[in-house]
Design an enzyme around this catalytic site. Structure first.
Site, mmCIF file in Angstrom:
data_model
loop_
_atom_site.group_PDB
_atom_site.id
_atom_site.type_symbol
_atom_site.label_atom_id
_atom_site.label_comp_id
_atom_site.label_asym_id
_atom_site.label_seq_id
_atom_site.Cartn_x
_atom_site.Cartn_y
_atom_site.Cartn_z
ATOM 1 N N SER A 125 0.716 -1.440 -0.161
ATOM 2 C CA SER A 125 0.102 0.126 -0.189
ATOM 3 C C SER A 125 0.607 0.742 -0.253
ATOM 4 C CB SER A 125 -0.821 0.109 0.826
ATOM 5 O OG SER A 125 -1.330 1.505 1.450
ATOM 6 N N TYR A 150 -1.684 -1.126 11.095
ATOM 7 C CA TYR A 150 -2.056 -1.230 9.631
ATOM 8 C C TYR A 150 -0.748 -1.384 8.502
ATOM 9 C CZ TYR A 150 -3.488 -1.711 4.986
ATOM 10 O OH TYR A 150 -3.579 -1.706 3.657
ATOM 11 N N LYS A 154 2.318 -3.827 6.466
ATOM 12 C CA LYS A 154 2.458 -3.358 5.238
ATOM 13 C C LYS A 154 4.187 -3.071 4.637
ATOM 14 C CE LYS A 154 -1.660 -5.142 3.136
ATOM 15 N NZ LYS A 154 -1.999 -5.654 2.886
HETATM 16 C C1 WQD Z 1 -10.122 8.757 1.114
HETATM 17 C C2 WQD Z 1 -9.666 10.605 1.235
HETATM 18 C C3 WQD Z 1 -10.947 11.422 3.618
HETATM 19 C C4 WQD Z 1 -14.251 9.115 4.013
HETATM 20 C C5 WQD Z 1 -6.851 4.477 3.339
HETATM 21 C C6 WQD Z 1 -5.863 3.299 3.691
HETATM 22 C C7 WQD Z 1 -5.513 2.663 2.555
HETATM 23 C C8 WQD Z 1 -6.150 1.636 1.880
HETATM 24 C C9 WQD Z 1 -7.000 2.892 0.644
HETATM 25 C C10 WQD Z 1 -6.223 -0.857 2.004
HETATM 26 C C11 WQD Z 1 -9.419 11.196 2.716
HETATM 27 C C12 WQD Z 1 -11.937 11.234 2.796
HETATM 28 C C13 WQD Z 1 -13.321 9.191 3.723
HETATM 29 C C14 WQD Z 1 -15.407 8.950 4.184
HETATM 30 C C15 WQD Z 1 -14.223 11.711 3.595
HETATM 31 N N1 WQD Z 1 -6.984 0.382 2.413
HETATM 32 N N2 WQD Z 1 -13.174 11.580 3.205
HETATM 33 N N3 WQD Z 1 -14.964 11.016 4.527
HETATM 34 O O1 WQD Z 1 -7.174 7.285 4.395
HETATM 35 O O2 WQD Z 1 -6.988 7.312 1.352
HETATM 36 O O3 WQD Z 1 -6.457 4.798 2.351
HETATM 37 O O4 WQD Z 1 -8.352 3.146 2.444
HETATM 38 O O5 WQD Z 1 -5.513 -0.971 1.412
HETATM 39 O O6 WQD Z 1 -3.941 1.621 3.464
HETATM 40 O O7 WQD Z 1 -4.663 3.838 4.355
HETATM 41 O O8 WQD Z 1 -8.667 5.934 1.772
HETATM 42 O O9 WQD Z 1 -10.977 6.062 1.360
HETATM 43 O O10 WQD Z 1 -10.669 6.622 4.305
HETATM 44 O O11 WQD Z 1 -10.324 8.415 2.426
HETATM 45 O O12 WQD Z 1 -14.061 12.674 3.661
HETATM 46 O O13 WQD Z 1 -16.636 9.176 4.964
HETATM 47 O O14 WQD Z 1 -11.554 9.947 1.665
HETATM 48 O O15 WQD Z 1 -10.442 12.009 5.358
HETATM 49 O O16 WQD Z 1 -8.949 12.544 2.046
HETATM 50 P P1 WQD Z 1 -7.528 6.616 2.471
HETATM 51 P P2 WQD Z 1 -10.264 6.515 1.661
#
Ligand code: WQD
Length: 336
Positions: A125, A150, A154
């Site tokens: 990741s 998590y 990785k």
């Molecule tokens: C994306 C953006 C949030 C939800 C994580 C893990 C990564 C991988 C993918 C497993 C961010 C914003 C989110 C919400 C929001 N996981 N957001 N409202 O955090 O980039 O990555 O998931 O492999 O390893 O770290 O993904 O989809 O959670 O967030 O505003 O209800 O959307 O703040 O900017 P992230 P995400």
């Protein structure tokens, strides 16, 4: 016909990779403990490809079960997805994450070494980079201290694999995913979050379909053009295809080093507000959202430098953000 074991093969990325492996003529064996997936995904994969993968309900923490599997099946390569992956949960339950993600990996690698199975693809990741100092992010960007157990599993996983390639015939590729989204065009498989979605796109589609009242946009004061955080959203089918290309590289012994790492993204960053705008455009649905405080542990921006994957791996993302969002929406509408 090469036989490929896909651990976590009933999960979101795993199931899409199984479909692409079968499309390429591989024989697929799936190991999944169903802790974060459902058995009906097996029938859905079969409905798409008209070939039923062999399925084994095994917990990879069970060393005996893993040994028995490798005793009974001659495998040519392994694609390892099986892991717990909820960032927030990993902070609350670190030992569960270290035990599940690390023990499982070690048991698989031990059996591969004994059985001389030497082709290994690891689901890693972009989280290993934390907030990179430079954007877009290349594979040479420094690894930052993990922000969550998590993410740490990785980083540790990559180290374990790299050390193993040094003392054995193992050849391995770690694919560092950016943000996988979307669903297969058939809408038979897709992202199946259990409970309240942590990730953005499932929360968006559940809000649009009325399961959730309102999307909270985590942070509007980031140093970005519109104040919301930027990520590299890649269609899960493009991501799945990267695994096929990587496995073929190993099977043909085309790798340049025994342990290689590739960033798998589109190379383009989009903010949360841009995602909302695109989603409303492609679906015609108005999204109910509110700007709220930042989420603990989130970074400002991450998107991939895809030069190395394009040139060396010979892989490039082809599907657009609009196609990914529309496929996610089509998939959401099939769910009860
Ligand atoms: C994306 C953006 C949030 C939800 C994580 C893990 C990564 C991988 C993918 C497993 C961010 C914003 C989110 C919400 C929001 N996981 N957001 N409202 O955090 O980039 O990555 O998931 O492999 O390893 O770290 O993904 O989809 O959670 O967030 O505003 O209800 O959307 O703040 O900017 P992230 P995400």
């Amino acid at each position: 016909m090469h036989k490929i074991l896909v651990t976590g093969g009933l999960g979101f990325i795993g199931s899409h990779t199984v479909v692409e492996l079968q499309n390429e003529g591989f024989e697929v064996f799936i190991i999944d403990d169903l802790s974060n997936s459902t058995i009906d995904v097996l029938d859905k994969i079969t409905a798409i490809t008209h070939k039923k993968p062999s399925f084994f309900n095994i917990d990879l923490k069970d060393k005996i079960a893993v040994t028995t599997f490798f005793n009974e099946h001659k495998i040519d390569g392994v694609i390892h997805f099986a892991a717990s992956k909820a960032v927030g949960e990993s902070v609350e339950k670190p030992l569960k994450y270290y035990e599940n993600n690390i023990d499982s990996l070690i048991h698989v690698l031990q059996q591969m070494k004994v059985r001389k199975v030497n082709n290994f693809i690891f689901s890693s990741s972009c989280t290993v980079y934390g907030q990179a100092d430079e954007l877009p992010i290349t594979e040479n960007a420094p690894i930052k201290p993990a922000e969550s157990p998590y993410g740490n599993t990785k980083q540790i996983g990559e180290e374990i694999i790299k050390d193993t390639t040094k003392i054995s015939e193992l050849k391995a590729i770690a694919l560092r995913y950016f943000n996988p989204i979307g669903a297969h065009k058939s809408a038979k498989i897709g992202e199946l979050p259990i409970g309240i979605p942590q990730n953005l796109i499932p929360y968006v589609t559940q809000t649009a379909v009325g399961i959730r009242k309102e999307l909270s946009v985590f942070g509007s004061d980031y140093p970005t053009p519109d104040g919301t955080a930027i990520r590299d959203y890649i269609h899960v089918v493009d991501l799945a295809k990267a695994h096929i290309v990587a496995m073929q590289r190993l099977l043909k012994n085309n790798q340049k080093k025994s342990f290689e790492v590739f960033n798998i993204g589109t190379g383009k960053g989009n903010s949360v507000l841009e995602i909302i705008e695109s989603f409303e455009k492609v679906t015609g649905k108005k999204l109910n959202y509110r700007l709220v405080d930042r989420r603990e542990g989130d970074i400002t921006a991450a998107y991939a430098d895809t030069t190395y994957a394009n040139k060396e791996l010979g892989w490039k993302a082809k599907l657009s953000l609009d196609e990914a969002l529309l496929s996610a929406w089509k998939w959401q509408k099939t769910l009860k």
